[in-house]
Scaffold this motif. Structure first.
Motif, PDB file in Angstrom:
ATOM      1  N   HIS A 157      43.927 -36.000 -16.162  1.00 50.71           N
ATOM      2  CA  HIS A 157      44.416 -36.945 -15.146  1.00 50.71           C
ATOM      3  C   HIS A 157      44.395 -38.384 -15.881  1.00 50.71           C
ATOM      4  O   HIS A 157      43.549 -39.000 -16.108  1.00 50.71           O
ATOM      5  CB  HIS A 157      43.242 -36.900 -14.165  1.00 50.71           C
ATOM      6  CG  HIS A 157      43.257 -36.172 -13.006  1.00 50.71           C
ATOM      7  ND1 HIS A 157      43.453 -36.550 -11.745  1.00 50.71           N
ATOM      8  CD2 HIS A 157      43.088 -34.751 -12.947  1.00 50.71           C
ATOM      9  CE1 HIS A 157      43.735 -35.409 -10.973  1.00 50.71           C
ATOM     10  NE2 HIS A 157      43.388 -34.242 -11.769  1.00 50.71           N
ATOM     11  N   GLU A 179      44.724 -34.452  -5.206  1.00 52.45           N
ATOM     12  CA  GLU A 179      45.948 -34.360  -4.468  1.00 52.45           C
ATOM     13  C   GLU A 179      46.048 -32.789  -4.436  1.00 52.45           C
ATOM     14  O   GLU A 179      46.185 -32.048  -5.371  1.00 52.45           O
ATOM     15  CB  GLU A 179      47.143 -35.064  -5.223  1.00 52.45           C
ATOM     16  CG  GLU A 179      48.280 -35.052  -4.392  1.00 52.45           C
ATOM     17  CD  GLU A 179      49.458 -35.321  -4.954  1.00 52.45           C
ATOM     18  OE1 GLU A 179      50.697 -35.197  -4.298  1.00 52.45           O
ATOM     19  OE2 GLU A 179      49.469 -36.130  -5.850  1.00 52.45           O
ATOM     20  N   ASP A 181      47.746 -29.102  -4.125  1.00 52.99           N
ATOM     21  CA  ASP A 181      48.937 -28.710  -4.338  1.00 52.99           C
ATOM     22  C   ASP A 181      49.325 -27.791  -3.478  1.00 52.99           C
ATOM     23  O   ASP A 181      48.852 -26.724  -3.047  1.00 52.99           O
ATOM     24  CB  ASP A 181      48.611 -27.855  -5.912  1.00 52.99           C
ATOM     25  CG  ASP A 181      49.897 -27.411  -6.330  1.00 52.99           C
ATOM     26  OD1 ASP A 181      50.860 -27.314  -5.792  1.00 52.99           O
ATOM     27  OD2 ASP A 181      49.863 -27.400  -7.754  1.00 52.99           O
ATOM     28  N   ASN A 183      51.970 -26.070  -3.367  1.00 50.96           N
ATOM     29  CA  ASN A 183      52.549 -24.832  -3.874  1.00 50.96           C
ATOM     30  C   ASN A 183      51.444 -23.819  -3.775  1.00 50.96           C
ATOM     31  O   ASN A 183      51.386 -22.583  -3.571  1.00 50.96           O
ATOM     32  CB  ASN A 183      53.413 -24.931  -4.900  1.00 50.96           C
ATOM     33  CG  ASN A 183      54.479 -25.768  -5.009  1.00 50.96           C
ATOM     34  OD1 ASN A 183      54.925 -26.123  -3.940  1.00 50.96           O
ATOM     35  ND2 ASN A 183      54.849 -26.435  -6.199  1.00 50.96           N
ATOM     36  N   SER A 184      50.308 -24.233  -4.608  1.00 51.49           N
ATOM     37  CA  SER A 184      49.103 -23.221  -4.303  1.00 51.49           C
ATOM     38  C   SER A 184      48.618 -22.763  -3.090  1.00 51.49           C
ATOM     39  O   SER A 184      48.186 -21.796  -3.107  1.00 51.49           O
ATOM     40  CB  SER A 184      48.063 -24.113  -5.423  1.00 51.49           C
ATOM     41  OG  SER A 184      48.443 -24.387  -6.523  1.00 51.49           O
ATOM     42  N   TYR A 198      46.933 -21.503 -11.413  1.00 53.01           N
ATOM     43  CA  TYR A 198      46.757 -22.310 -10.646  1.00 53.01           C
ATOM     44  C   TYR A 198      45.548 -22.783  -9.936  1.00 53.01           C
ATOM     45  O   TYR A 198      44.596 -22.129  -9.825  1.00 53.01           O
ATOM     46  CB  TYR A 198      47.810 -22.085  -9.353  1.00 53.01           C
ATOM     47  CG  TYR A 198      49.145 -21.616  -9.871  1.00 53.01           C
ATOM     48  CD1 TYR A 198      50.073 -22.680 -10.300  1.00 53.01           C
ATOM     49  CD2 TYR A 198      49.435 -20.565  -9.958  1.00 53.01           C
ATOM     50  CE1 TYR A 198      51.238 -22.153 -10.915  1.00 53.01           C
ATOM     51  CE2 TYR A 198      50.751 -19.734 -10.302  1.00 53.01           C
ATOM     52  CZ  TYR A 198      51.679 -20.717 -10.782  1.00 53.01           C
ATOM     53  OH  TYR A 198      52.914 -20.335 -11.342  1.00 53.01           O
ATOM     54  N   TYR A 201      44.160 -28.142  -6.604  1.00 54.09           N
ATOM     55  CA  TYR A 201      44.481 -29.598  -6.962  1.00 54.09           C
ATOM     56  C   TYR A 201      45.755 -29.714  -8.005  1.00 54.09           C
ATOM     57  O   TYR A 201      45.697 -28.831  -9.008  1.00 54.09           O
ATOM     58  CB  TYR A 201      43.441 -30.279  -7.556  1.00 54.09           C
ATOM     59  CG  TYR A 201      42.340 -30.456  -6.468  1.00 54.09           C
ATOM     60  CD1 TYR A 201      42.536 -31.334  -5.294  1.00 54.09           C
ATOM     61  CD2 TYR A 201      41.064 -30.266  -6.684  1.00 54.09           C
ATOM     62  CE1 TYR A 201      41.615 -31.433  -4.375  1.00 54.09           C
ATOM     63  CE2 TYR A 201      39.835 -30.617  -5.726  1.00 54.09           C
ATOM     64  CZ  TYR A 201      40.352 -31.079  -4.722  1.00 54.09           C
ATOM     65  OH  TYR A 201      39.238 -31.256  -3.802  1.00 54.09           O
ATOM     66  N   LYS A 202      46.619 -30.433  -7.853  1.00 53.37           N
ATOM     67  CA  LYS A 202      47.878 -30.896  -8.805  1.00 53.37           C
ATOM     68  C   LYS A 202      46.899 -31.413 -10.136  1.00 53.37           C
ATOM     69  O   LYS A 202      45.971 -32.152 -10.021  1.00 53.37           O
ATOM     70  CB  LYS A 202      48.553 -31.836  -8.179  1.00 53.37           C
ATOM     71  CG  LYS A 202      49.485 -31.537  -7.183  1.00 53.37           C
ATOM     72  CD  LYS A 202      50.504 -32.372  -6.882  1.00 53.37           C
ATOM     73  CE  LYS A 202      51.651 -31.821  -5.898  1.00 53.37           C
ATOM     74  NZ  LYS A 202      52.748 -33.009  -5.390  1.00 53.37           N
ATOM     75  N   GLY A 203      47.502 -30.988 -11.163  1.00 54.88           N
ATOM     76  CA  GLY A 203      47.101 -31.477 -12.530  1.00 54.88           C
ATOM     77  C   GLY A 203      45.762 -30.604 -12.993  1.00 54.88           C
ATOM     78  O   GLY A 203      45.633 -30.854 -14.063  1.00 54.88           O
ATOM     79  N   SER A 205      44.276 -26.789 -13.806  1.00 50.34           N
ATOM     80  CA  SER A 205      44.589 -25.311 -13.808  1.00 50.34           C
ATOM     81  C   SER A 205      43.373 -24.606 -14.189  1.00 50.34           C
ATOM     82  O   SER A 205      42.330 -25.250 -14.581  1.00 50.34           O
ATOM     83  CB  SER A 205      45.573 -25.216 -15.118  1.00 50.34           C
ATOM     84  OG  SER A 205      46.770 -25.811 -15.179  1.00 50.34           O
TER      85      SER A 205
END
Length: 652
Positions: A157, A179, A181, A183-184, A198, A201-203, A205
């Protein structure tokens, strides 16, 4: 066992101690016995650890732990089952330090110092998530066990790297950007879980099972470009096993599997605290308990929960198996209100939305066991390795029957089936059912007509399997702004080469459903009760052995797990085991129409969905109305949405 956390930040070096303390406190349920942290302000790295003491209960097992030569610092979650053998190997090589205790963490750390990263990971037998700092080379290595029993999240981040056993720890960083995600989220609607790599959260993994990543923190740009490396993969085990098949007799195969299971279970019974096992009375858990009891001088403590609802209760079968084996058995019949009281806890128990409803029963049996033991063995893994799921028995036959029809004819038939609503099909069937033979009497004909239409429209057997393992068939059309990402199931380039459709399905399940659903469910539910679960069936040596066994040793005479059953029948009479397979679940469909109705209605209120902006309300509301009326059973589809909504409400 335990939980780990970590943060790297060059710009907030003086804040690291407060950040890592807060992150650590978020994981107290994973390690209520002890906590520790270590900060290097020079590089900007902090490591934290919460401890559930299982081996070496003395301060010698405290983490973070430093190597004898001062070069390495480790935080470690899990168990290394062959740590005594590794210790002997180090001593034989003359590379052992002066031991401070007998904790597997200390031995693992000494192995890293003596052998390096990859050789040590390849030598281990266990379950683990690891963060290892090499101060000499300024390298941080994150690693996860072969099958993914222990979780590990990580991500950048801005200039900060965050990692830990659960997302709730990462969120304690004041600068964390939570944030969602989308798509997830689409993947959650399809599978009931979010598959690695995935996360919600974005960013951020998940480190994939059997992988490690080395990050040169002295060079942030290079660290951000680092990618995970595999030290072990199921696909490799599949292809090596099929290329080198077991050539002995069936009885020799049973002997070999029993020997390997006994060894794995014996290793995993090692603990300095009370130990027990989950027992459902099915093949897998009964086999584990039988081989535990064989190696124990005392009655093994076994635990089962039961439900009064017909079709959901296996406690009576477990009790019979326990009586035969002579275990110290505890059973608890759960009232509906006991199970319903768990539902509000699920969003905090699972750090990202997770929607396998058997999570409720898993937590309840874990909570019950935690009153007597700190470690439990589980029978998970037998279905994926030895062909236990019904789809392995029926999918090929169904698809072959479908394949006899030309594609154009299948598409026409699918169109005809979809031209009438499920309720219309139900009405038509009701009129003709009195004159139909008994073998053609079916429940929910309209629902089955729609499912048949979906199958007829598919292109091949792999798409058929994807359909079987999906809930929402087009989740990206439900989640606003989502594009469903590529996964193992949709990426043919990542598939192993197998000798049969059944083996292909088993290989897919072992890398998706088992890792991202079954093991996640068990780990989080048990950790919420502050007990450790161990899964001896998925020891990588047994995984590799299972792939050497021909399909006929797994599926025989229309029944799965033949080889595992033969091991079990040496210890438990066949009559106590042979019965239709049951899942470990709850009567969710009726609960959503009854005691959970008000709770669900508030979460998927149309105005609320519009305001939050994640879902298109119309298809969800239509599904809810159909479920409430009893026209369709949409329990799994709705539960996926509800678990996200409940999780989201906890994030505010």
């Amino acid at each position: 066992m335990c939980g780990l956390t970590g943060v790297f930040s060059c710009k907030r070096k003086h804040e690291l101690q407060s950040i890592i303390t807060s992150m650590n406190n978020a994981l107290i349920h994973r390690g209520p016995d002890d906590s520790g942290s270590w900060v290097d302000e020079g590089i900007g790295l902090a490591l934290g650890h919460r401890r559930l003491s299982i081996l070496d209960l003395t301060p010698a097992g405290h983490q973070p732990m430093h190597s004898a030569n001062g070069r390495y610092t480790i935080v470690f979650n899990g168990e290394i089952y062959n740590h005594l053998k590794l210790r002997e190997m180090l001593e034989a090589d003359g590379k052992a330090p002066a031991w401070r205790g007998h904790a597997d963490t200390e031995i693992l750390l000494a192995c890293f110092a003596a052998w390096g990263i990859e050789k040590t990971l390849e030598a281990t037998v266990g379950m683990f998530a690891i963060a290892l700092w090499d101060c000499e080379k300024q390298l941080l290595t994150l690693a996860r066990d072969r099958m993914g029993e222990k979780p590990l999240y990580y991500g950048w981040h801005g200039e900060a790297l965050l990692f830990g056993s659960e997302l709730k720890a990462l969120k304690r960083d004041p600068q964390f950007e939570a944030e969602v995600d989308r798509n997830s989220l689409a993947l959650l609607l399809r599978h009931s879980y979010i598959p690695a790599p995935y996360s919600i959260y974005k960013g951020i993994s998940k480190l994939s099972p059997g992988h490690y990543i080395t990050l040169p923190l002295g060079n942030i740009d290079a660290a951000k470009q680092s990618v995970p490396q595999a030290y072990w993969e199921i696909n490799t085990a599949v292809q090596k096993g099929l290329a080198n098949p077991f050539k002995g007799s069936a009885s020799q195969a049973v002997d070999l599997l029993e020997q390997e299971l006994r060894s794995s279970i014996g290793e995993q019974m090692l603990a300095d605290v009370p130990l027990g096992a989950f027992l459902s009375g099915g093949v897998d858990s009964s086999a584990v308990v039988a081989l535990m009891q064989e190696q124990s001088k005392q009655p093994v403590r076994t635990f089962t929960i039961g439900f009064d609802e017909h079709g959901y209760d296996e406690a009576v079968h477990a009790k019979e198996v326990a009586r035969h084996l002579g275990t110290e058995h505890t059973e608890l019949y759960v009232r509906p209100e006991d199970a319903l009281n768990v539902v509000p806890q699920l969003p905090t128990m699972y750090c990202e939305p997770f929607a396998d409803s058997s999570q409720i029963a898993t937590f309840l049996v874990s909570k019950m066991a935690s009153e007597q033991v700190k470690v439990v063995l589980s029978g998970d893994g037998g279905d994926e390795l030895f062909g236990g799921y019904n789809r392995y028995l029926t999918a090929r036959k169904v698809w072959e029957q479908m394949g006899r029809l030309p594609k154009p004819a299948r598409h026409v038939a699918a169109h005809v089936l979809r031209s009438l609503s499920p309720s219309t099909w139900d009405s038509l069937y009701k009129r003709v059912s009195p004159i139909l033979p008994k073998r053609l009497h079916i429940a929910s004909p309209g629902d089955k007509a729609q499912k048949l239409a979906d199958v007829l429209a598919l292109s091949d057997n792999h798409a058929f399997f994807h359909q079987l393992t999906s809930h929402w068939k087009d989740p990206a059309s439900i989640v606003i702004g989502a594009i469903e990402p590529l996964t193992l199931l949709t990426d043919p380039a990542a598939w192993p080469k197998t000798d049969s459709f059944e083996h292909w399905m088993m290989a897919m399940d072992a890398q998706t459903y088992m890792t991202d659903d079954v093991l996640v469910k068990v780990d989080r539910a048990a950790m919420a009760a502050s007990i450790e679960t161990r899964v001896p069936m998925i020891n990588h040596r047994i995984v590799e052995l299972s792939w050497r066994m021909p399909l006929d040793f797994k599926i025989r005479n229309g029944q799965g797990k033949w080889l595992l059953r033969e091991v079990l029948y040496r210890h438990v009479p066949k009559a106590l085991i042979e019965r239709p397979k049951q899942g470990f679940g709850v009567p969710l469909d009726s609960w959503l129409r009854g005691p959970l109705r008000e709770w669900a209605e508030s979460l998927i209120d149309a105005s609320r969905l519009r305001q939050e902006g994640y879902f298109h309300p119309a298809p969800i509301r239509q599904m809810w109305d159909e479920h409430l009326s009893g026209r369709r059973n949409w329990q799994h589809h709705l539960w996926n949405v509800l678990m996200f909504q409940a999780w989201l409400s906890e994030q505010a």
